[in-house]
Design a protein around this motif. Structure first.
Motif, PDB file in Angstrom:
ATOM      1  N   SER A   2      -7.208   0.631  -0.093  1.00 35.62           N
ATOM      2  CA  SER A   2      -6.044   0.061   0.590  1.00 35.62           C
ATOM      3  C   SER A   2      -5.447   1.082   1.552  1.00 35.62           C
ATOM      4  O   SER A   2      -5.434   2.283   1.278  1.00 35.62           O
ATOM      5  N   THR A   3      -4.936   0.601   2.690  1.00 37.18           N
ATOM      6  CA  THR A   3      -4.326   1.484   3.681  1.00 37.18           C
ATOM      7  C   THR A   3      -2.937   0.987   4.048  1.00 37.18           C
ATOM      8  O   THR A   3      -2.665  -0.216   4.035  1.00 37.18           O
ATOM      9  N   GLN A  30      -6.504   1.789  10.400  1.00 36.01           N
ATOM     10  CA  GLN A  30      -7.128   3.094  10.574  1.00 36.01           C
ATOM     11  C   GLN A  30      -7.260   3.452  12.057  1.00 36.01           C
ATOM     12  O   GLN A  30      -7.684   2.633  12.872  1.00 36.01           O
ATOM     13  N   SER A  81       0.831  -1.209   0.000  1.00 37.08           N
ATOM     14  CA  SER A  81       0.000   0.000   0.000  1.00 37.08           C
ATOM     15  C   SER A  81       0.862   1.254   0.000  1.00 37.08           C
ATOM     16  O   SER A  81       0.527   2.257  -0.648  1.00 37.08           O
ATOM     17  N   GLY A 115      -9.686   9.913   6.143  1.00 34.22           N
ATOM     18  CA  GLY A 115      -9.897   9.115   7.350  1.00 34.22           C
ATOM     19  C   GLY A 115      -9.770   9.930   8.620  1.00 34.22           C
ATOM     20  O   GLY A 115     -10.761  10.376   9.185  1.00 34.22           O
ATOM     21  N   ARG A 131      -6.801   6.207   3.046  1.00 35.09           N
ATOM     22  CA  ARG A 131      -7.192   5.003   2.304  1.00 35.09           C
ATOM     23  C   ARG A 131      -7.168   5.357   0.816  1.00 35.09           C
ATOM     24  O   ARG A 131      -7.903   6.241   0.368  1.00 35.09           O
ATOM     25  N   ALA A 152     -12.432   5.891   7.235  1.00 33.71           N
ATOM     26  CA  ALA A 152     -11.721   6.293   6.010  1.00 33.71           C
ATOM     27  C   ALA A 152     -12.569   6.067   4.768  1.00 33.71           C
ATOM     28  O   ALA A 152     -12.210   5.313   3.866  1.00 33.71           O
TER      29      ALA A 152
END
Length: 642
Positions: A206-207, A211, A64, A176, A202, A226
């Motif tokens: 995808s992060t 979060q 990510s 987010g 995000r 997010a």
């Protein structure tokens, strides 16, 4: 544009300078031998390096992070430059031994910094980042630390942020953690915001990291984090608090007094149903139209004599102009071009004498949008006339005849087998012995095992009975097993890999590190956590509504998620200042603060931030504290004597 490297950078090649900051995920350092756009006429932009700490690294999604860096190439030209001008976006992955350990990003531009005004006679402190949290305090405090911000500035800052969020959403980015600690502001050459901590966003689902949300800036319980709708909620919350001059207010009244349509827009943004919230793009033109009806004022605060304990005697504040209110919303089916896409250049400001007319037009469109959102929620705006029902003849039901019904013979099922593991284990067990259980609920299958994580320890033995409920009051009991032959019941306690905190109850105190190691029960003391409540399962959203909640910890149970527990926790702070909001009265004795009714306090809180930053208070008195292992739960409270 050529924004630095797309291939990973070896950590060993970086020449690091000053340590710029340290937080809950890692540290940020000046980089002396890298620049973004070095060949540009202005010499390019300074670079900083964020290095993840060892506890955070296992959570980093390297793919990510690489995708976030690659976005810059995918956008190209003007869009890439815009992203780097509005955010501290990751520009290169930094690796140590071929494993991601951090990333490079643009340093915050100088115009997003300011020098905090210190006590009279004290040396001027270093420049600091101008985070929006400084503006969530009363005007006397804001002016006292050397900032000159009026309502028009606040409107235009929100407009710039709304435009940025709208454009990010169209790029597939949801921020987010939209909170004032992650937003910098500048008033020159025009009001603008700059987003930091962009590894928390995000990007297209995808992060980089799990979060997280800043305390007091959480979404409604159970809502996915997010998302564009979540960003819209927090934009509305920021608008409310920016004009309430308050860190935790949720009432749009102050914003509505400035402009009724803005108040309604904020109220809609805070709707618990994400589908009912207006997007950030709806805010932009209305904020600019309201700002166009106002004049910029430069209040010149007079800071009075300050005593040795930094308590100001008087503070003269600059007057604030009463804005021109918008006319009542009038619903119209005609959409105005003022709500056109905000992806292009900033539209020119209307002449001030035309501002009221533009504002009225924008208010009409916003009102229409709010009505359409309401209609969307209700399904339809107009009742539908029912169709006439055809005539249908229904035959009379047959008369009841007992002979028409027969009762089947009932055969009782055999009783379930008694949940009894091998009787010799139960007969021979002693308190302190341990077993594993490979059976299912109601049918345990025990085997002797070494005591340790994942085993069951015998806490108590009840002889002369097979009543499993006889273990109900046994300490930390999780399971009970019996043997009819031995007429014995073993009361077993699960030894959770998560530590002894697995058996904590409301009011107990516990402690452990954030992401590794075990959590155990302890005597209550400053820096550990008090258990507010315990939930079965793995869902933590129910913790968020509990007073004092600021951390949660999941702990694994013996048979998967159904037996896991979640501890809802509250940090044990040194005194009552930790949870005191702005305008809260306190009684100060020495260095200790206690909550006190406002009829007999001796100090009042006039500013606070959720960080350890004594300089935040400028000329006012302060108290601050930071837990060693949980720096994000720190606080600084500013106060003045009454």
């Amino acid at each position: 544009m050529n924004p630095l490297h797309r291939t990973p950078v070896d950590r060993a090649t970086l020449v690091l300078g000053e340590l710029l900051g340290r937080g809950g995920q890692g540290s940020v350092h000046q980089v002396r031998n890298k620049r973004i756009n070095r060949d540009a006429p202005d010499g390019g932009w300074a670079v900083v390096y964020k290095e993840y700490d060892p506890l955070t690294l296992p959570q980093v999604n390297g793919a990510s992070l690489t995708a976030a860096v690659a976005l810059l190439d995918g956008l190209g030209g003007a869009k890439t430059r815009w992203l780097c001008e509005k955010t501290a976006w990751p520009t290169a992955v930094v690796e140590r031994e071929r494993t991601a350990c951090g990333f490079l990003m643009r340093a915050a531009p100088d115009r997003f910094r300011f020098t905090l005004r210190a006590l009279p006679g004290a040396p001027t402190g270093p420049e600091r980042l101008a985070t929006l949290e400084y503006l969530l305090n009363e005007d006397a405090y804001v002016q006292g630390i050397g900032l000159s911000v009026d309502d028009r500035h606040r409107l235009l800052l929100l407009a710039d942020l709304a435009r940025t969020l709208d454009r990010l959403h169209r790029l597939g980015v949801a921020v987010g953690d939209v909170s004032p600690r992650n937003l910098l502001f500048s008033l020159t050459p025009e009001p603008a915001c700059f987003l930091i901590d962009c590894d928390g966003v995000r990007l297209r689902g995808s992060t980089v990291l799990p979060q997280v949300e800043t305390p007091d800036w959480q979404l409604p319980a159970g809502e996915e984090r997010a998302t564009p709708a979540g960003d819209a909620f927090k934009l509305g919350l920021l608008a409310v608090r920016l004009f309430a001059r308050h860190q935790t207010d949720t009432d749009p009244a102050a914003l509505a007094r400035l402009n009724p349509t803005l108040g309604e827009l904020a109220r809609a943004s805070l709707h618990p149903d994400p589908s009912r919230r207006p997007g950030p793009g709806i805010w932009t033109n209305l904020l600019e139209a309201v700002a166009a009806t106002m004049t910029t004022e430069d209040p010149a605060p007079t800071v009075a004599e300050v005593t040795a304990d930094a308590s100001p005697r008087t503070v003269a504040t600059g007057a604030r102009r009463t804005p021109v209110p918008a006319p009542p919303p009038v619903l119209s089916p005609v959409l105005s071009p003022v709500l056109s896409s905000t992806s292009g250049p900033t539209p020119p400001k209307p002449p001030r004498k035309a501002g009221a007319a533009v504002l009225a037009g924008v208010a009409v469109v916003v009102a229409l949008v709010l009505v359409l959102l309401s209609v969307h929620d209700q399904g339809t705006a107009h009742p539908v006339a029912p169709s006439p029902s055809p005539s249908v003849q229904v035959p009379d039901p047959p008369l009841y005849s007992p002979s028409a019904y027969t009762t089947p013979a009932y055969s009782a099922p055999p009783p379930p087998p008694s949940p009894s593991p091998p009787p010799n284990l139960i007969r021979d067990a002693s308190v302190g012995d341990c077993f594993t259980d490979s059976g299912t609920d109601g049918h345990p299958v025990l085997a002797v095992a070494a005591c340790g994580p994942g085993s069951f320890k015998v806490q108590r033995i009840n002889s002369g009975t097979t009543d499993l409920s006889s273990c109900a009051n046994a300490a930390d009991e999780d399971e009970s097993v019996s043997s009819p032959a031995a007429r014995r019941v073993l009361c077993l306690s699960y030894q959770s890999p998560g530590g002894t905190a697995f058996h904590a109850r409301t009011g107990d105190c516990v402690f452990g590190l954030q992401d590794t190691g075990t959590w155990d029960r302890q005597a209550c003391q400053d820096g550990n956590f008090k258990v507010l409540t315990v939930f079965q399962g793995s869902e933590n959203s129910r913790c968020e509504s509990l007073p004092g909640f600021n951390y949660w910890r999941p702990l694994p149970g013996p048979s998967g998620a159904s037996s896991d527990v979640v501890l809802c926790l509250s940090m044990n702070y040194p005194d009552d200042a930790a949870r005191a909001g702005v305008n809260t009265c306190l009684s100060k004795t020495g260095s200790t603060f206690k909550a006190a009714p406002c009829v007999r306090p001796n100090v009042v809180v006039n500013g606070r931030t959720n960080a350890y930053d004594p300089g935040f208070c400028g000329q006012y008195g302060w108290t601050a504290w930071q837990p060693k292992y949980y720096p994000t739960l720190a606080y600084t409270v500013c106060w003045r004597r009454l």
